[in-house]
Design a protein around this motif. Structure first.
Motif, PDB file in Angstrom:
ATOM      1  N   ALA A 148       0.830  -1.208   0.000  1.00 30.80           N
ATOM      2  CA  ALA A 148       0.000   0.000   0.000  1.00 30.80           C
ATOM      3  C   ALA A 148       0.866   1.261   0.000  1.00 30.80           C
ATOM      4  N   LEU A 149       1.962   1.227   0.757  1.00 32.08           N
ATOM      5  CA  LEU A 149       2.828   2.397   0.830  1.00 32.08           C
ATOM      6  C   LEU A 149       3.589   2.641  -0.471  1.00 32.08           C
ATOM      7  N   ARG A 150       3.906   1.588  -1.192  1.00 32.59           N
ATOM      8  CA  ARG A 150       4.706   1.700  -2.419  1.00 32.59           C
ATOM      9  C   ARG A 150       3.848   1.501  -3.674  1.00 32.59           C
ATOM     10  N   ARG A 151       2.607   1.894  -3.574  1.00 30.74           N
ATOM     11  CA  ARG A 151       1.675   1.625  -4.675  1.00 30.74           C
ATOM     12  C   ARG A 151       2.176   2.208  -5.997  1.00 30.74           C
ATOM     13  N   LYS A 152       2.707   3.431  -5.986  1.00 27.12           N
ATOM     14  CA  LYS A 152       3.132   4.072  -7.225  1.00 27.12           C
ATOM     15  C   LYS A 152       4.349   3.382  -7.842  1.00 27.12           C
ATOM     16  N   GLN A 153       5.132   2.686  -6.990  1.00 28.20           N
ATOM     17  CA  GLN A 153       6.323   2.010  -7.512  1.00 28.20           C
ATOM     18  C   GLN A 153       6.027   0.613  -8.041  1.00 28.20           C
ATOM     19  N   ILE A 154       4.832   0.094  -7.740  1.00 27.88           N
ATOM     20  CA  ILE A 154       4.485  -1.270  -8.154  1.00 27.88           C
ATOM     21  C   ILE A 154       3.837  -1.209  -9.529  1.00 27.88           C
ATOM     22  N   THR A 155       4.597  -1.617 -10.534  1.00 28.23           N
ATOM     23  CA  THR A 155       4.094  -1.584 -11.911  1.00 28.23           C
ATOM     24  C   THR A 155       4.105  -2.990 -12.495  1.00 28.23           C
ATOM     25  N   ASN A 156       3.517  -3.103 -13.663  1.00 28.74           N
ATOM     26  CA  ASN A 156       3.484  -4.375 -14.408  1.00 28.74           C
ATOM     27  C   ASN A 156       2.778  -5.490 -13.641  1.00 28.74           C
ATOM     28  N   CYS A 157       1.819  -5.110 -12.822  1.00 30.22           N
ATOM     29  CA  CYS A 157       0.966  -6.108 -12.181  1.00 30.22           C
ATOM     30  C   CYS A 157      -0.360  -5.428 -11.849  1.00 30.22           C
ATOM     31  N   ASP A 158      -1.368  -6.269 -11.548  1.00 34.11           N
ATOM     32  CA  ASP A 158      -2.678  -5.751 -11.152  1.00 34.11           C
ATOM     33  C   ASP A 158      -2.637  -5.513  -9.639  1.00 34.11           C
ATOM     34  N   PHE A 159      -2.558  -4.250  -9.248  1.00 31.83           N
ATOM     35  CA  PHE A 159      -2.359  -3.908  -7.841  1.00 31.83           C
ATOM     36  C   PHE A 159      -3.488  -4.457  -6.974  1.00 31.83           C
ATOM     37  N   ASP A 160      -4.727  -4.242  -7.368  1.00 32.50           N
ATOM     38  CA  ASP A 160      -5.859  -4.674  -6.541  1.00 32.50           C
ATOM     39  C   ASP A 160      -5.860  -6.184  -6.348  1.00 32.50           C
ATOM     40  N   SER A 161      -5.595  -6.923  -7.430  1.00 31.93           N
ATOM     41  CA  SER A 161      -5.584  -8.385  -7.317  1.00 31.93           C
ATOM     42  C   SER A 161      -4.446  -8.854  -6.416  1.00 31.93           C
ATOM     43  N   LEU A 162      -3.278  -8.203  -6.511  1.00 31.13           N
ATOM     44  CA  LEU A 162      -2.154  -8.584  -5.668  1.00 31.13           C
ATOM     45  C   LEU A 162      -2.456  -8.314  -4.198  1.00 31.13           C
ATOM     46  N   MET A 163      -3.072  -7.184  -3.888  1.00 29.21           N
ATOM     47  CA  MET A 163      -3.426  -6.874  -2.504  1.00 29.21           C
ATOM     48  C   MET A 163      -4.439  -7.883  -1.965  1.00 29.21           C
ATOM     49  N   LEU A 164      -5.440  -8.237  -2.778  1.00 26.98           N
ATOM     50  CA  LEU A 164      -6.427  -9.231  -2.347  1.00 26.98           C
ATOM     51  C   LEU A 164      -5.759 -10.581  -2.122  1.00 26.98           C
ATOM     52  N   ALA A 165      -4.809 -10.946  -3.005  1.00 25.02           N
ATOM     53  CA  ALA A 165      -4.126 -12.233  -2.848  1.00 25.02           C
ATOM     54  C   ALA A 165      -3.398 -12.291  -1.517  1.00 25.02           C
ATOM     55  N   PHE A 212      -6.198 -14.971  -7.227  1.00 30.51           N
ATOM     56  CA  PHE A 212      -5.924 -13.534  -7.376  1.00 30.51           C
ATOM     57  C   PHE A 212      -4.443 -13.277  -7.658  1.00 30.51           C
ATOM     58  N   LEU A 213      -3.585 -14.125  -7.110  1.00 26.42           N
ATOM     59  CA  LEU A 213      -2.172 -13.998  -7.436  1.00 26.42           C
ATOM     60  C   LEU A 213      -1.937 -14.299  -8.924  1.00 26.42           C
ATOM     61  N   TYR A 214      -2.625 -15.316  -9.423  1.00 25.95           N
ATOM     62  CA  TYR A 214      -2.550 -15.638 -10.859  1.00 25.95           C
ATOM     63  C   TYR A 214      -3.012 -14.451 -11.693  1.00 25.95           C
ATOM     64  N   ARG A 215      -4.115 -13.808 -11.292  1.00 26.82           N
ATOM     65  CA  ARG A 215      -4.614 -12.645 -12.028  1.00 26.82           C
ATOM     66  C   ARG A 215      -3.625 -11.484 -11.941  1.00 26.82           C
ATOM     67  N   ALA A 216      -3.039 -11.299 -10.771  1.00 26.18           N
ATOM     68  CA  ALA A 216      -2.157 -10.144 -10.559  1.00 26.18           C
ATOM     69  C   ALA A 216      -0.841 -10.284 -11.300  1.00 26.18           C
ATOM     70  N   ILE A 217      -0.266 -11.472 -11.309  1.00 22.22           N
ATOM     71  CA  ILE A 217       1.084 -11.645 -11.848  1.00 22.22           C
ATOM     72  C   ILE A 217       1.066 -12.281 -13.228  1.00 22.22           C
ATOM     73  N   TYR A 218       0.563 -13.480 -13.335  1.00 24.42           N
ATOM     74  CA  TYR A 218       0.673 -14.207 -14.600  1.00 24.42           C
ATOM     75  C   TYR A 218      -0.281 -13.652 -15.659  1.00 24.42           C
ATOM     76  N   ALA A 219      -1.572 -13.557 -15.312  1.00 26.04           N
ATOM     77  CA  ALA A 219      -2.536 -13.079 -16.309  1.00 26.04           C
ATOM     78  C   ALA A 219      -2.222 -11.660 -16.743  1.00 26.04           C
ATOM     79  N   GLU A 220      -1.759 -10.830 -15.799  1.00 21.61           N
ATOM     80  CA  GLU A 220      -1.396  -9.453 -16.141  1.00 21.61           C
ATOM     81  C   GLU A 220      -0.216  -9.433 -17.106  1.00 21.61           C
TER      82      GLU A 220
END
Length: 704
Positions: free
Chosen positions: A201-218, A253-261
């Motif tokens: 949550a603190l580094r949201r702007k630095q987290i790219t190339n993934c689906d942020f919401d799905s990664l947080m839910l995972a 959700f991890l699959y959606r955030a990392i692989y599917a993205e």
């Protein structure tokens, strides 16, 4: 912008998290934990763990299977961690009682050990993924093959525990349940996941190339799953099963955030490239067309008006020619930014073509549309700072409003383009709104241009000749050849309508050549009949004057027709002279060498420096009819006419007044010593046969 599917996934994940609270409160009491039969539990558990292993491998291949140019240190680190997770998860479900023994006897303790190893590996991998910056992986063998080291360590640990599970402290006691150490470790895993979530949550702007919401839910679902696995008593209880269910949900959700993205990103980038302009980043013509079609459909349903504004930069090619295309591109980017900053929030802006931008407004009244257009004109009138250059450029805007019963997106854009052409014809740096009258006018112009292309071949063009008389004696001193078009389809077409069209289309060159040749032929024919003396005046267009071989063409016509050069007078407007002074001077000097007379037509309307009168070989000034119309009553016009006559006299030039229609005008010109005149007072432009009658009548009068 979230897609509908992404919103649905986010809602589902949020509901799962919300539902975990009452489920945990229910399962925290051992009496509320139901026992599932061993075979049923084993089947369901195995299916869920197989899914988890597959997702772990997909995350690994995402980090290590992409092209090297696209691999990042962060993705490789997470992939390596989940390679270990996949190994531990596979051994976890293979170690359950009921599965074939792997190396040693299967037991809950043995299965739990591999479970915890997988959870710590996943937590540490996610923590590293959140903390590492997004940067390309170095092409060193150590970094490229680090996953082999992770796999080796995981395999060594796994082999040791498979051979001797008792090496690990006890995690489960039959008949008692989970040991305190196991529960403490589960809480440690929960803390690890929650720490990763906070950092994410603190580094949201630095987290790219993934689906942020799905990664947080995972991550949060993983933490919730561990809470269930910290409270169960029996291995086959509902608490254990719920923990695995939340783990499977987390892995989805991890699959959606990392692989599917990662898989869908190239396709999104490709679509972005197809629908957006590389230079300005704005949507392109394709994207605008889709948006406009959707807006038209909505407008027909709601009957709410909208508008399209088509902008074109005035004389943008001059910037490219003088400063280079690089500066031109920078100017386009600056223009796009200023347009975007000027527009209201609900406007849709796209780059339509090279230096054209298009704007679509929904739910917009006529007043609002015009206000937006005026704001754009004002904003773009300010200069742009492009490097060390300050560039000023204006725009022309064409506006088309909708909806209409028969309008499609392509028709609407054609209407906006017609309005843009009108704005440019009006003088640029202005806006024009499409109307049916404009459409009819433009359709007629298109029809005229199409018919004019064949008018010369079909002999629809003819010359009429207006006589020019000496004011003092009244005798005939020459003729001016005037072009007329009598179309079988369109009827009589005014020269004021088709001559500008011929200029713009380039048809004026072949037409001008024909006029010159026909006028010279006719003059020579009259001379051979002994009917006239004087000169034949032929108008030259600006395009003709820009031809460097004009003198050669004129000389050829004179040779072919047998007309003496002194009998031909070429009339050139002030504006065409000032269009390019250097080339005009060169052409006029060559014409003078032939022995022709040069007249300046429409003199006084060019608003130009009079220095060209002493520079160019000019023999005659023709006072424009706009100054003759109101004399002698209008004192300003009368003063201008007197000044032109005096100027011509001082420079030893002939002066001719055009458009003389009244005796009062003629008397004023005679009193101020004007040399010659032509106009309806003497005669309208006449066809050749009528000219013969006029010349014979003058001959008879002269004899008498």
């Amino acid at each position: 912008m979230q897609t509908p599917h992404a919103n649905t996934r986010r809602i589902a994940g949020t509901l799962l998290l919300t539902l975990s609270v009452p489920l945990l409160l229910w399962q925290v009491t051992p009496d509320n934990q139901f026992t599932i039969t061993q075979p049923q539990f084993l089947v369901v558990h195995s299916l869920m763990e197989i899914f988890a292993v597959i997702v772990a491998m997909l995350v690994f291949f995402t980090g290590h299977g992409a092209a090297q140019a696209e691999r990042s240190t962060r993705a490789v680190a997470l992939g390596s961690a989940f390679l270990a997770v996949g190994v531990f998860d596979m051994l976890h479900f293979l170690s359950y009682i009921g599965m074939p023994d792997v190396v040693s006897e299967n037991s809950p303790h043995k299965s739990i050990v591999f479970w915890l190893l997988g959870r710590f590996a996943a937590g540490l991998g996610l923590l590293v993924y959140v903390l590492l910056p997004e940067r390309p992986l170095r092409h060193s063998p150590l970094q490229r093959h680090a996953w082999l080291g992770v796999l080796l360590v995981a395999c060594v640990i796994s082999w040791a525990l498979l051979k001797s599970p008792e090496l690990a402290p006890r995690m489960y006691e039959t008949g008692v349940g989970l040991t305190r150490l196991k529960v403490a470790l589960e809480w440690g895993v929960v803390a690890l996941y929650l720490g990763a979530a906070v950092l994410l949550a603190l580094r949201r702007k630095q987290i790219t190339n993934c689906d942020f919401d799905s990664l947080m839910l995972a991550i949060l679902l993983m933490a919730v799953g561990e809470l269930f696995l910290a409270v169960y008593v029996q291995v086959t209880s509902t608490a254990n099963m719920l923990g695995h269910v939340y783990k499977v949900a987390a892995y989805y959700f991890l699959y959606r955030a990392i692989y599917a993205e990662a898989v869908s990103r190239p396709f999104r980038q490709m679509r972005h490239m197809l629908t957006h302009d590389d230079l300005t980043g704005l949507p392109n013509r394709t994207a605008f067309g889709e948006r406009l079609r959707q807006s038209l459909a909505r407008a027909r349903e709601t009957q709410r008006a909208g508008a399209v504004l088509l902008l074109d930069l005035d004389h943008f090619q001059t910037v490219n020619d003088t400063l280079g295309h690089e500066q031109g591109d920078l100017l386009l980017v600056a223009v796009a930014e200023r347009i975007r900053a000027t527009l209201p929030a609900d406007a849709f802006l796209a780059r339509f073509s090279g230096d054209e931008f298009v704007i679509q407004l929904e739910n917009a009244s006529d007043e609002r549309v015009k206000a937006v257009g005026e704001n754009l004109l004002q904003a773009l009138s300010r200069e742009f700072d492009i490097g060390s250059d300050r560039l000023g450029i204006s725009v022309s805007i064409g506006i088309a409003v909708y909806p209409s019963a028969d309008e499609t997106a392509s028709v609407l854009m054609r209407h906006a383009d017609l309005a843009l052409h009108r704005a440019k014809q009006t003088g640029r740096n202005c806006l024009s709104v499409f109307s049916r009258a404009l459409a009819e006018e433009m359709q007629r112009r298109v029809l005229l241009e199409a018919r004019l292309k064949h008018a010369l071949q079909r002999r629809e063009l003819v010359l009429h000749y207006q006589p020019r008389h000496e004011i003092g004696s009244g005798r005939l001193t020459g003729w001016e050849a005037l072009l007329r078009w009598q179309s079988p389809e369109l009827g009589h077409v005014s020269p004021d309508e088709f001559i500008p069209l011929a200029e713009r289309s380039g048809l004026i060159l072949p037409i001008g050549d024909w006029v010159l040749r026909e006028a010279c032929r006719q003059m020579r024919a009259w001379q051979d009949a002994g009917l006239t003396r004087g000169t034949m005046a032929v108008n030259l267009s600006a395009r003709q004057l820009r031809q460097m071989d004009l003198a050669e063409k004129v000389a050829m016509v004179l040779r072919d027709t047998g007309l003496a050069p002194s009998d031909l007078e070429l009339e050139i407007t002030e504006s065409s002279l000032m269009d390019n002074l250097a080339s005009a001077a060169a052409v006029l000097r060559e014409l003078e060498r032939l022995g022709l007379r040069i007249a300046v037509d429409d003199f006084g309307t060019g608003y130009s420096s009079l220095s060209y009168l002493k520079t160019f070989p000019i023999h005659c000034l023709k006072i424009d009819r706009s100054f003759i119309r109101d004399i002698p009553g209008d004192e300003d016009d009368a003063a201008i006419v007197r000044t032109i006559i005096a100027l011509a006299e001082s420079l030893d030039l002939d002066v001719v007044a055009e458009g003389v229609e009244t005796e009062a005008q003629l008397a004023y010109l005679r009193a101020n010593r004007c040399d010659q005149a032509q106009g309806y007072l003497f005669s309208r432009p006449l066809p050749p046969d009528a000219c013969l009658g006029l010349m014979r009548a003058e001959q008879r009068a002269a004899v008498a």
